[in-house]
Write a protein that holds these residues in place. Structure first.
Motif, mmCIF file in Angstrom:
data_model
loop_
_atom_site.group_PDB
_atom_site.id
_atom_site.type_symbol
_atom_site.label_atom_id
_atom_site.label_comp_id
_atom_site.label_asym_id
_atom_site.label_seq_id
_atom_site.Cartn_x
_atom_site.Cartn_y
_atom_site.Cartn_z
ATOM 1 N N CYS A 24 8.313 1.243 3.892
ATOM 2 C CA CYS A 24 9.492 2.117 3.868
ATOM 3 C C CYS A 24 10.653 1.506 4.658
ATOM 4 C CB CYS A 24 9.141 3.496 4.434
ATOM 5 S SG CYS A 24 7.983 4.438 3.424
ATOM 6 N N VAL A 25 10.299 0.786 5.718
ATOM 7 C CA VAL A 25 11.323 0.174 6.563
ATOM 8 C C VAL A 25 11.834 -1.116 5.936
ATOM 9 C CG1 VAL A 25 11.809 -0.804 8.838
ATOM 10 C CG2 VAL A 25 10.318 1.209 8.625
ATOM 11 N N TRP A 26 10.879 -1.948 5.487
ATOM 12 C CA TRP A 26 11.246 -3.221 4.869
ATOM 13 C C TRP A 26 11.012 -3.116 3.365
ATOM 14 C CZ3 TRP A 26 7.609 -4.183 9.198
ATOM 15 C CH2 TRP A 26 8.296 -4.422 10.402
ATOM 16 N N GLN A 27 12.072 -2.877 2.622
ATOM 17 C CA GLN A 27 11.947 -2.636 1.189
ATOM 18 C C GLN A 27 11.336 -3.833 0.464
ATOM 19 O OE1 GLN A 27 12.505 0.262 -0.399
ATOM 20 N NE2 GLN A 27 12.825 1.103 1.643
ATOM 21 N N ASP A 28 11.645 -5.044 0.943
ATOM 22 C CA ASP A 28 11.078 -6.224 0.297
ATOM 23 C C ASP A 28 9.559 -6.225 0.387
ATOM 24 O OD1 ASP A 28 13.558 -7.092 -0.386
ATOM 25 O OD2 ASP A 28 13.765 -8.522 1.273
ATOM 26 N N LEU A 29 9.031 -5.732 1.526
ATOM 27 C CA LEU A 29 7.590 -5.656 1.696
ATOM 28 C C LEU A 29 6.992 -4.648 0.720
ATOM 29 C CD1 LEU A 29 4.880 -6.107 3.187
ATOM 30 C CD2 LEU A 29 5.603 -4.383 4.840
ATOM 31 N N GLY A 30 7.622 -3.503 0.611
ATOM 32 C CA GLY A 30 7.092 -2.452 -0.251
ATOM 33 C C GLY A 30 7.087 -2.840 -1.718
ATOM 34 N N ASN A 31 7.979 -3.752 -2.121
ATOM 35 C CA ASN A 31 8.097 -4.126 -3.527
ATOM 36 C C ASN A 31 7.500 -5.491 -3.852
ATOM 37 O OD1 ASN A 31 9.541 -1.740 -4.068
ATOM 38 N ND2 ASN A 31 11.450 -2.687 -3.358
ATOM 39 N N ASP A 32 6.899 -6.129 -2.874
ATOM 40 C CA ASP A 32 6.376 -7.481 -3.069
ATOM 41 C C ASP A 32 4.952 -7.403 -3.639
ATOM 42 O OD1 ASP A 32 5.492 -10.078 -2.943
ATOM 43 O OD2 ASP A 32 6.375 -10.482 -0.983
ATOM 44 N N GLU A 33 4.828 -7.505 -4.968
ATOM 45 C CA GLU A 33 3.529 -7.383 -5.621
ATOM 46 C C GLU A 33 2.592 -8.535 -5.243
ATOM 47 O OE1 GLU A 33 1.884 -5.085 -8.148
ATOM 48 O OE2 GLU A 33 3.052 -4.068 -6.603
ATOM 49 N N TYR A 34 3.168 -9.721 -5.034
ATOM 50 C CA TYR A 34 2.330 -10.855 -4.631
ATOM 51 C C TYR A 34 1.661 -10.571 -3.292
ATOM 52 C CZ TYR A 34 0.946 -15.491 -3.039
ATOM 53 O OH TYR A 34 0.230 -16.557 -2.551
ATOM 54 N N LEU A 35 2.408 -9.971 -2.393
ATOM 55 C CA LEU A 35 1.863 -9.645 -1.078
ATOM 56 C C LEU A 35 0.756 -8.602 -1.184
ATOM 57 C CD1 LEU A 35 2.030 -9.981 1.990
ATOM 58 C CD2 LEU A 35 3.784 -8.218 2.024
ATOM 59 N N TRP A 36 0.984 -7.545 -1.963
ATOM 60 C CA TRP A 36 -0.030 -6.495 -2.119
ATOM 61 C C TRP A 36 -1.273 -7.037 -2.830
ATOM 62 C CZ3 TRP A 36 0.042 -2.208 0.613
ATOM 63 C CH2 TRP A 36 1.268 -1.747 1.102
ATOM 64 N N GLN A 37 -1.065 -7.936 -3.784
ATOM 65 C CA GLN A 37 -2.201 -8.565 -4.456
ATOM 66 C C GLN A 37 -3.036 -9.351 -3.444
ATOM 67 O OE1 GLN A 37 -1.138 -11.294 -7.571
ATOM 68 N NE2 GLN A 37 -3.246 -11.854 -8.024
ATOM 69 N N GLY A 38 -2.365 -10.110 -2.580
ATOM 70 C CA GLY A 38 -3.067 -10.869 -1.550
ATOM 71 C C GLY A 38 -3.821 -9.973 -0.586
ATOM 72 N N LEU A 39 -3.218 -8.840 -0.226
ATOM 73 C CA LEU A 39 -3.882 -7.903 0.686
ATOM 74 C C LEU A 39 -5.113 -7.286 0.033
ATOM 75 C CD1 LEU A 39 -0.743 -6.167 2.225
ATOM 76 C CD2 LEU A 39 -2.391 -7.593 3.453
ATOM 77 N N CYS A 40 -5.007 -6.961 -1.261
ATOM 78 C CA CYS A 40 -6.163 -6.411 -1.982
ATOM 79 C C CYS A 40 -7.311 -7.408 -1.986
ATOM 80 C CB CYS A 40 -5.786 -6.067 -3.427
ATOM 81 S SG CYS A 40 -4.756 -4.599 -3.620
ATOM 82 N N LYS A 41 -7.018 -8.635 -2.353
ATOM 83 C CA LYS A 41 -8.082 -9.616 -2.551
ATOM 84 C C LYS A 41 -8.623 -10.189 -1.249
ATOM 85 C CE LYS A 41 -6.804 -10.811 -7.261
ATOM 86 N NZ LYS A 41 -6.494 -11.891 -8.236
ATOM 87 N N SER A 42 -7.824 -10.137 -0.178
ATOM 88 C CA SER A 42 -8.332 -10.611 1.110
ATOM 89 C C SER A 42 -9.212 -9.568 1.790
ATOM 90 C CB SER A 42 -7.172 -10.994 2.037
ATOM 91 O OG SER A 42 -6.389 -9.851 2.375
ATOM 92 N N THR A 43 -9.038 -8.309 1.429
ATOM 93 C CA THR A 43 -9.826 -7.236 2.038
ATOM 94 C C THR A 43 -10.999 -6.823 1.158
ATOM 95 O OG1 THR A 43 -7.789 -6.425 3.064
ATOM 96 C CG2 THR A 43 -9.683 -4.949 3.105
ATOM 97 N N TRP A 44 -10.763 -6.727 -0.154
ATOM 98 C CA TRP A 44 -11.804 -6.410 -1.127
ATOM 99 C C TRP A 44 -11.904 -7.618 -2.057
ATOM 100 C CZ3 TRP A 44 -7.920 -3.006 0.318
ATOM 101 C CH2 TRP A 44 -8.318 -1.860 1.018
#
Length: 247
Positions: A24-44
């Motif tokens: 919510c604070v950093w809009q680029d973070l919230g919209n960065d699909e590559y980042l969320w994909q990496g977080l998904c695959k590094s955790t699960w």
């Protein structure tokens, strides 16, 4: 400005709520699909959905929140958690897929996982085959095994099942060692129990008179006649220096 790999590593320490607040604070973070994909695959590390053709409008951020919700549900009720993953199309109802999900996931409570695997022996069988014990010293392999499949707190049928499955898998992964040392699944089974009992003896503050190396060798070779004295002695040294095999 950070390299993506470093950013993913840092953000993986945040939970889903913190990540959403940061987004919510950093809009680029919230919209960065590559980042969320990496977080998904590094955790699960493994999910059935990773290998599917993703529909238009698919969001890894939404998937991350669903994975987090499913993990929290699993940690309260394993069957409901797995049911949630299946209802969202994240997991397929197949023992191999479920075993891979468990093996590569960091967010599942080990006590709930133990309950689930005790009920789903087909998933447990597949989970055991994911372990590669090639060229590992027996106590180290047993520690590795119990890091993924936690040992029960009391001796019983489930512990016996785990050790039996481990013993067969260890021999399968080390045919050369089995041949050279004259090991068999039955012999490894005996050695595993000896290692667990020795671990308790050496690490428990309630045991005043600790078992000596000579006593361990004598007691173990009574039950496993074909195992050399030197090999059993090395087992003792490993427990004495490194600690419990199932801690």
């Amino acid at each position: 400005m950070l390299p993506p790999e470093l950013g993913i590593t840092i953000l993986s320490y945040l939970n889903a709520t913190d990540l959403c607040l940061a987004g919510c604070v950093w809009q680029d973070l919230g919209n960065d699909e590559y980042l969320w994909q990496g977080l998904c695959k590094s955790t699960w590390g493994h999910c059935s959905i990773y290998n599917k053709r993703l529909p238009a409008g698919f969001s890894y951020r939404r998937l991350y929140l669903q994975l987090d919700e499913g993990s929290l549900t699993f940690n309260a009720n394993p069957q409901e958690g797995i049911g949630y993953f299946m209802s969202k199309g994240i997991l397929m109802d197949h023992p191999t897929e479920l075993a891979k999900f468990i093996f590569y996931t960091r967010r599942l409570n080990w006590k709930m996982l133990r309950i689930y695997l005790d009920e789903r022996r087909d998933v447990l069988d597949e989970l055991v085959t994911l372990h590669n014990f090639s060229n590992q010293f027996l106590p180290n392999a047993l520690r590795d095994f119990f890091r993924h499949i936690h040992a029960p707190e009391e001796r019983g049928e489930y512990l016996e099942t785990l050790i039996t499955k481990f013993s067969h898998r260890f021999c399968t992964c080390n045919p050369g060692l089995v041949h050279d040392l004259g090991l068999s699944p039955d012999a490894v089974y005996v050695l595993c129990y000896s290692l667990i009992l020795l671990s308790i003896d050496l690490t428990s503050p309630h045991v005043k008179n600790k078992m000596s190396k000579r006593e361990f060798i004598r007691n173990t070779r009574r039950a496993a006649h074909n195992v050399s004295e030197d090999f059993v002695g090395h087992l003792y040294d490993n427990i004495y220096l490194i600690g419990h095999v199932a801690a």
